[in-house]
Design a protein around this motif. Structure first.
Motif, PDB file in Angstrom:
ATOM      1  N   PRO A 112       0.934  -1.066   0.108  1.00 27.58           N
ATOM      2  CA  PRO A 112       0.013   0.163   0.164  1.00 27.58           C
ATOM      3  C   PRO A 112       0.735   1.063   0.074  1.00 27.58           C
ATOM      4  CG  PRO A 112      -0.260  -1.251   2.088  1.00 27.58           C
ATOM      5  CD  PRO A 112       0.649  -2.029   1.309  1.00 27.58           C
ATOM      6  N   LEU A 113       1.998   1.272   0.774  1.00 27.41           N
ATOM      7  CA  LEU A 113       2.794   2.500   0.643  1.00 27.41           C
ATOM      8  C   LEU A 113       3.286   2.853  -0.934  1.00 27.41           C
ATOM      9  CD1 LEU A 113       5.055   1.827   3.992  1.00 27.41           C
ATOM     10  CD2 LEU A 113       3.341   3.735   3.574  1.00 27.41           C
ATOM     11  N   SER A 114       3.713   1.631  -1.403  1.00 30.22           N
ATOM     12  CA  SER A 114       4.051   1.862  -3.079  1.00 30.22           C
ATOM     13  C   SER A 114       2.980   2.521  -3.740  1.00 30.22           C
ATOM     14  CB  SER A 114       4.690   0.730  -3.382  1.00 30.22           C
ATOM     15  OG  SER A 114       5.780   0.122  -2.760  1.00 30.22           O
ATOM     16  N   PHE A 115       1.779   1.988  -3.634  1.00 36.99           N
ATOM     17  CA  PHE A 115       0.815   2.422  -4.689  1.00 36.99           C
ATOM     18  C   PHE A 115       0.245   3.831  -4.119  1.00 36.99           C
ATOM     19  CE2 PHE A 115       0.143  -2.244  -5.823  1.00 36.99           C
ATOM     20  CZ  PHE A 115       0.333  -2.074  -7.183  1.00 36.99           C
ATOM     21  N   ALA A 116       0.486   4.000  -2.759  1.00 36.99           N
ATOM     22  CA  ALA A 116       0.123   5.293  -2.312  1.00 36.99           C
ATOM     23  C   ALA A 116       1.137   6.598  -3.043  1.00 36.99           C
ATOM     24  CB  ALA A 116       0.289   5.389  -0.987  1.00 36.99           C
ATOM     25  N   CYS A 117       1.882   6.051  -3.711  1.00 36.57           N
ATOM     26  CA  CYS A 117       2.763   7.156  -4.561  1.00 36.57           C
ATOM     27  C   CYS A 117       2.455   7.129  -5.879  1.00 36.57           C
ATOM     28  CB  CYS A 117       4.252   6.773  -4.561  1.00 36.57           C
ATOM     29  SG  CYS A 117       4.985   6.781  -2.795  1.00 36.57           S
ATOM     30  N   GLY A 122       3.870   2.407  -7.890  1.00 39.59           N
ATOM     31  CA  GLY A 122       3.726   1.437  -7.390  1.00 39.59           C
ATOM     32  C   GLY A 122       4.196   0.085  -7.881  1.00 39.59           C
ATOM     33  N   VAL A 123       3.749  -0.094  -9.032  1.00 40.30           N
ATOM     34  CA  VAL A 123       3.926  -1.140  -9.860  1.00 40.30           C
ATOM     35  C   VAL A 123       5.475  -1.429 -10.012  1.00 40.30           C
ATOM     36  CG1 VAL A 123       3.775  -2.116 -12.227  1.00 40.30           C
ATOM     37  CG2 VAL A 123       1.857  -1.382 -11.092  1.00 40.30           C
ATOM     38  N   VAL A 124       6.378  -0.129 -10.434  1.00 35.66           N
ATOM     39  CA  VAL A 124       7.626  -0.367 -10.644  1.00 35.66           C
ATOM     40  C   VAL A 124       8.702  -0.535  -9.445  1.00 35.66           C
ATOM     41  CG1 VAL A 124       9.537   1.180 -11.161  1.00 35.66           C
ATOM     42  CG2 VAL A 124       7.644   1.394 -12.689  1.00 35.66           C
ATOM     43  N   HIS A 125       8.210  -0.010  -8.134  1.00 35.05           N
ATOM     44  CA  HIS A 125       8.648  -0.390  -7.124  1.00 35.05           C
ATOM     45  C   HIS A 125       8.803  -2.104  -6.705  1.00 35.05           C
ATOM     46  CE1 HIS A 125       9.587  -0.026  -2.590  1.00 35.05           C
ATOM     47  NE2 HIS A 125      10.475   0.220  -3.051  1.00 35.05           N
ATOM     48  N   LEU A 126       7.403  -2.288  -6.803  1.00 37.88           N
ATOM     49  CA  LEU A 126       7.051  -3.528  -6.382  1.00 37.88           C
ATOM     50  C   LEU A 126       7.722  -4.454  -7.342  1.00 37.88           C
ATOM     51  CD1 LEU A 126       3.379  -3.327  -5.487  1.00 37.88           C
ATOM     52  CD2 LEU A 126       5.315  -3.743  -3.932  1.00 37.88           C
ATOM     53  N   VAL A 127       8.141  -4.468  -8.505  1.00 42.11           N
ATOM     54  CA  VAL A 127       8.846  -5.104  -9.637  1.00 42.11           C
ATOM     55  C   VAL A 127      10.287  -5.175  -8.762  1.00 42.11           C
ATOM     56  CG1 VAL A 127       9.962  -5.168 -11.591  1.00 42.11           C
ATOM     57  CG2 VAL A 127       7.397  -4.795 -11.656  1.00 42.11           C
ATOM     58  N   GLY A 128      10.902  -4.195  -8.359  1.00 44.69           N
ATOM     59  CA  GLY A 128      12.186  -3.985  -7.801  1.00 44.69           C
ATOM     60  C   GLY A 128      12.198  -4.974  -6.677  1.00 44.69           C
TER      61      GLY A 128
END
Length: 289
Positions: A112-117, A122-128
């Protein structure tokens, strides 16, 4: 009558303090702090507002914590077999189950913190983050062990840029520099552990090169990342760009030379070059979007 109760309370507090300390040590605090701090600096450089910068930093912190805890929990048997004293799980400061729970909680917070951005941020960060987990669970023992580091480090500037208004993609040269820094960080991070890893059957990319090969290769991606940041944006790098490029090269080479005696110096040099590169971004004033 109250003395035993106070003693019990004190003992329970000591146990909990030991567990908290064990979890703190098991998350790989050095890399966690370094990556989180560098991302916070990128967020400020890119022009994110205070609230968004805090969200970005919190997302990266939770993701890094999950990766660090996953690494120690998954490697517990291997670390015990290799006799790697100083690791909380090996020293029984904290249990493997507790570290797994911490990793899963941190990962659950990261989503949720990633998608809050923003959706794409969020997709890019969660891929990392997913790439880092894939490294912990499988890829670290293969010739492709460098890929998750390249993907993870490249994802960070993209995550920061996509969190800006309008969700702009970062410049190609910033993502490229991030990937190169990731490869350098991988080489420096694994270098001290190569003998123990080989003894337990881990044969990642650095292990196949051997310690001498890693020390020789390590300055290449680090210096290349600095060169990309200094030269790719267009126009002359200027005085500060030239100084930063020279400093990054000197630090990378110094890390390689001193790494023959103090192997942790190699990873420290990777972190130092990353700091120089962030300073280079600030001096160039180009931002990352």
């Amino acid at each position: 009558m109250s003395t035993p109760e106070r003693s019990t309370d004190g003992g329970a507090a000591a146990v909990w303090a030991g567990r908290v300390g064990g979890l703190a040590g098991a998350c790989h605090p050095g890399p966690v702090v370094a990556v989180t701090a560098l991302t916070a600096a990128l967020a400020v450089t890119a022009g994110q507002g205070a609230t968004r910068s805090v969200l970005t930093t919190a997302a990266v912190l939770s993701g890094q914590l999950s990766v660090g805890w996953c690494n120690d929990a998954f490697d517990a048997r291997r670390d015990i077999a290799a006799g790697r004293r100083g690791k909380p799980v090996v020293d029984a400061t904290v249990s493997v189950t507790e570290v797994w729970v911490a990793a899963c909680v941190a990962l659950a917070l990261c989503v949720p913190l990633s998608f809050a951005c923003g959706l794409w941020a969020g997709v890019v960060h969660l891929v990392g983050v997913a790439a880092a987990w894939a490294y912990d669970l499988r890829l670290k023992a293969t010739a492709w062990s460098w890929v998750p580091y390249a993907v993870g480090f490249a994802a960070l500037p993209a995550f920061v840029a996509l969190g800006l208004p309008g969700q702009p993609w970062p410049a190609w040269w910033v993502v490229t520099a991030g990937a190169l820094l990731g490869v350098g960080a991988h080489l420096g991070d694994v270098l001290p552990d190569i003998p123990g890893d080989l003894a337990t059957g881990v044969r990642g990319f650095p292990h196949r090169l051997g310690p001498d090969g890693v020390r020789l290769l390590l300055p290449v991606p680090l210096a290349a990342a600095s060169a990309v940041l200094a030269l790719a944006p267009g126009g002359p790098p200027g005085r500060w760009g030239t100084v930063a490029l020279a400093a990054a090269g000197a630090v990378a080479v110094t890390g390689t030379v001193l790494g023959r005696r103090w192997q942790r110096t190699a990873f420290a040099s990777a972190v130092a070059v990353a700091v120089v590169d962030v300073a280079l971004l600030l001096a160039r004033g180009t931002g990352i979007a």
